[in-house]
Structures are given as structure tokens and as C-alpha cells.
Write an enzyme that holds these catalytic residues in place. Structure first.
Site, mmCIF file in Angstrom:
data_model
loop_
_atom_site.group_PDB
_atom_site.id
_atom_site.type_symbol
_atom_site.label_atom_id
_atom_site.label_comp_id
_atom_site.label_asym_id
_atom_site.label_seq_id
_atom_site.Cartn_x
_atom_site.Cartn_y
_atom_site.Cartn_z
ATOM 1 N N ASN A 1 0.874 -1.175 0.000
ATOM 2 C CA ASN A 1 0.000 0.000 0.000
ATOM 3 C C ASN A 1 0.913 1.228 0.000
ATOM 4 O O ASN A 1 1.485 1.569 1.027
ATOM 5 C CB ASN A 1 -0.883 -0.052 1.260
ATOM 6 C CG ASN A 1 -1.692 1.209 1.457
ATOM 7 O OD1 ASN A 1 -1.776 2.054 0.565
ATOM 8 N ND2 ASN A 1 -2.296 1.336 2.637
ATOM 9 N N LYS B 1 0.197 4.262 -0.319
ATOM 10 C CA LYS B 1 -0.436 5.462 0.279
ATOM 11 C C LYS B 1 -0.187 6.674 -0.620
ATOM 12 O O LYS B 1 -0.085 6.529 -1.836
ATOM 13 C CB LYS B 1 0.061 5.658 1.716
ATOM 14 C CG LYS B 1 -0.125 4.387 2.557
ATOM 15 C CD LYS B 1 0.034 4.588 4.023
ATOM 16 C CE LYS B 1 -0.183 3.259 4.731
ATOM 17 N NZ LYS B 1 -0.096 3.376 6.181
ATOM 18 N N HIS C 1 -9.538 1.485 4.826
ATOM 19 C CA HIS C 1 -8.271 1.624 5.551
ATOM 20 C C HIS C 1 -8.480 2.583 6.727
ATOM 21 O O HIS C 1 -9.256 3.531 6.625
ATOM 22 C CB HIS C 1 -7.183 2.160 4.607
ATOM 23 C CG HIS C 1 -5.819 2.097 5.221
ATOM 24 N ND1 HIS C 1 -5.388 3.040 6.132
ATOM 25 C CD2 HIS C 1 -4.815 1.202 5.095
ATOM 26 C CE1 HIS C 1 -4.162 2.708 6.528
ATOM 27 N NE2 HIS C 1 -3.795 1.599 5.917
ATOM 28 N N GLU D 1 -6.824 4.920 7.800
ATOM 29 C CA GLU D 1 -6.554 6.332 7.499
ATOM 30 C C GLU D 1 -7.765 6.970 6.823
ATOM 31 O O GLU D 1 -8.031 8.160 7.011
ATOM 32 C CB GLU D 1 -5.284 6.452 6.649
ATOM 33 C CG GLU D 1 -4.044 6.209 7.516
ATOM 34 C CD GLU D 1 -2.848 5.602 6.806
ATOM 35 O OE1 GLU D 1 -2.809 5.589 5.557
ATOM 36 O OE2 GLU D 1 -1.941 5.118 7.512
ATOM 37 N N GLU E 1 -5.443 -4.644 10.646
ATOM 38 C CA GLU E 1 -4.364 -3.685 10.877
ATOM 39 C C GLU E 1 -4.647 -2.897 12.160
ATOM 40 O O GLU E 1 -5.461 -1.965 12.141
ATOM 41 C CB GLU E 1 -4.272 -2.696 9.710
ATOM 42 C CG GLU E 1 -4.024 -3.342 8.373
ATOM 43 C CD GLU E 1 -3.457 -2.345 7.370
ATOM 44 O OE1 GLU E 1 -2.318 -2.566 6.916
ATOM 45 O OE2 GLU E 1 -4.124 -1.349 7.072
ATOM 46 N N GLY F 1 2.689 2.267 10.763
ATOM 47 C CA GLY F 1 3.722 3.295 10.611
ATOM 48 C C GLY F 1 4.466 3.645 11.888
ATOM 49 O O GLY F 1 5.191 4.631 11.945
ATOM 50 N N SER G 1 3.386 -2.142 10.417
ATOM 51 C CA SER G 1 4.827 -2.256 10.663
ATOM 52 C C SER G 1 5.399 -3.629 10.298
ATOM 53 O O SER G 1 6.277 -4.145 10.996
ATOM 54 C CB SER G 1 5.160 -1.883 12.116
ATOM 55 O OG SER G 1 4.836 -0.524 12.351
#
Ligand code: PGA
Length: 254
Positions: free
Chosen positions: A10, A12, A98, A100, A168, A174, A214
Site C-alpha cells: 500500500n 499510500k 483503511h 486512514e 491492521e 507506521g 509495521s
């Protein structure tokens, strides 16, 4: 009931044309060198790079995916991209829900469900993301949160051919922090149970559940060798071809 391991990148909101094409070419070259890999590869670049990455991947067994989609096939939705447009650009997959997008765009389970269903209609596979925040984990609510997200955001006609789930934990994305392997297996097994209740045992056993958050070359084996982990959704480490490929190689599944 073999579930083929999926190694998904991904990207991003990263990559201008030259970087994106270089990265895709490097991934393609490495995957070609692997001959017939035992796992499936996927890269999900930003919308602006889809067609050029598609070209850069030519001849390599690496699928193309997008990072989001609108639920309508076309129309007055300024700034949005439809499932048909993604299909037309050469995508086979699209990531929906996702964390985010859930956070930055206030996306609800209901909206994510509509996006996944629209993706199926266009012949795309949906990667539906779920996962708890740190506060939810600390309150002991991880499984409940994931359960509610599955029940709300996975369409009733989801199956192993049109859907992949990505677990996730939000706090692992991250950050370099990860749950333990035991924690990951516990959540994945619980997710599969919820899927079995919702979609039937057969569908649940065929559906891939990826771990994301991660994932690095150094922890790939630990997570990807777990019985209910069927691949990885990789953010930061997918931006370096060497790391992305090392995750696949170290996983022991490819
Ligand atoms: P990360 O991101 O690998 O950079 O933690 C994973 C993701 O958000 O899909």
C-alpha cells in the site's frame, strides 16, 4: 482449502511519476527472478500512477490495486474515482476502509460495505480493512471492535474469491510497534469465526486474512507463518523494492 499468501504493498500518498515507475519496475524484475512464486504479489499505488505502474509491471506476476473507490459507477461526484474506472485502468483489487480513510474521511462501516459491494459489481476484489485503536486495545475491546467492523463493512455476498480482509491495528501502522504473534493469531482466528458465522464456514475458510502494521523483513516470518495469517498489507516497507521482496522471501510462504 489452500489460501495463497498475498504480499500487498500500500503505497499510500507517496510517489511521483519517476519514483513510482522505478519502484514498480524494480518489484517486477525481482518477482520475475523468483520464477513461479508460491505467493501472489500486489501493489496499490496512488490513482495518478495506476496506468504507468500497470505498464511498468508488464510481464510480471504482480497485480495492480487502488487505495479507495466510490460506490457509484459514474456521475456527479467531484474528486472521486469509480470502480469501473479502476477496472479500466487495469486494477484487479481495491483497498476499502483503511483506518486512514476511516479517520481522515470519517468513513463508516456502512459506506465501506457499499464500496466493497460496488467493487464486486465491477469485477474488482475488495481488501476490507479492520483494526482497533490503542485506546480500544487497552480497554480490552480489540475482538469486539473487529467483530463490529466485519459485520458492518463486509457485504453479505463476500466470498474467498472477491474479498480479502486486512487486520491492521491502528496503533501498529507506521509506528514500528506490533502486537505479539499470539495476539495476531488470536485476532485472526476470531475474525475467521465471525466470517464463518456471517458467510458460512466454507467461505470463511477460503477467505484470506492479511496482517498489516509495521511489517518488515525482520518480522515477516513471525507473522506470516501463523496459521490464520494469509499474507501482509505493507505500507512503509513497500516503498523500497528490496524490503518488499525481502518480506516475501523471509515469510517462508513464497
Ligand atoms: P505500515 O502501514 O506498514 O507503514 O505500518 C501498513 C498499512 O497502513 O497498510
Amino acid at each position: 482449502m489452500a489460501r495463497k499468501t498475498l504480499i500487498a504493498g500500500n503505497w499510500k500518498m507517496n510517489g511521483l511519476l519517476a519514483d513510482g515507475v522505478d519502484l514498480a519496475k524494480a518489484v517486477a524484475a525481482e518477482v520475475k527472478k523468483m520464477g513461479k512464486p508460491g505467493c501472489e504479489f500486489l501493489v496499490c499505488p496512488p490513482f495518478t500512477l495506476l496506468t504507468s505502474v500497470k505498464k511498468a509491471l508488464r510481464g510480471a506476476k504482480v497485480a495492480l490495486g487502488a487505495q479507495d473507490v466510490h460506490f457509484n459507477p459514474k456521475g456527479a461526484h467531484t474528486g472521486d474515482i469509480s470502480p469501473l474506472m479502476l477496472k479500466d485502468a487495469g486494477c484487479q483489487y481495491v483497498i476499502v476502509g483503511h483506518s486512514e480513510r476511516r479517520a481522515d474521511h470519517k468513513e463508516s462501516n456502512e459506506l465501506i460495505n457499499k464500496k466493497a459491494a460496488a467493487a464486486y459489481e465491477a469485477g474488482l476484489k475488495a481488501i476490507i480493512c479492520i483494526g482497533e485503536t490503542l485506546a480500544e486495545r487497552e480497554a480490552g475491546k480489540t475482538i469486539d471492535v473487529c467483530k463490529a467492523q466485519i459485520l458492518g463493512s463486509v457485504p453479505d455476498n463476500a466470498d474467498g474469491t472477491n474479498t480479502v480482509i486486512a487486520y491492521e491495528p491502528v496503533w501498529a501502522i507506521g509506528t514500528g510497534k506490533t502486537p505479539t504473534a499470539e495476539d495476531v493469531e488470536e485476532v485472526h482466528a476470531a475474525v475467521r469465526k465471525v466470517l464463518a458465522k456471517k458467510l458460512g464456514k466454507g467461505n470463511a475458510n477460503k477467505m484470506r486474512i492479511l496482517y498489516g502494521g509495521s511489517v518488515k523483513p525482520g518480522n515477516a516470518k513471525e507473522f506470516l507463518s501463523l496459521p490464520d495469517v494469509d499474507g501482509a498489507l505493507i505500507g512503509g516497507a513497500s516503498l523500497k523494492a528490496d524490503d518488499f521482496i525481502a518480506i516475501a522471501k523471509n515469510s517462508g510462504q513464497c
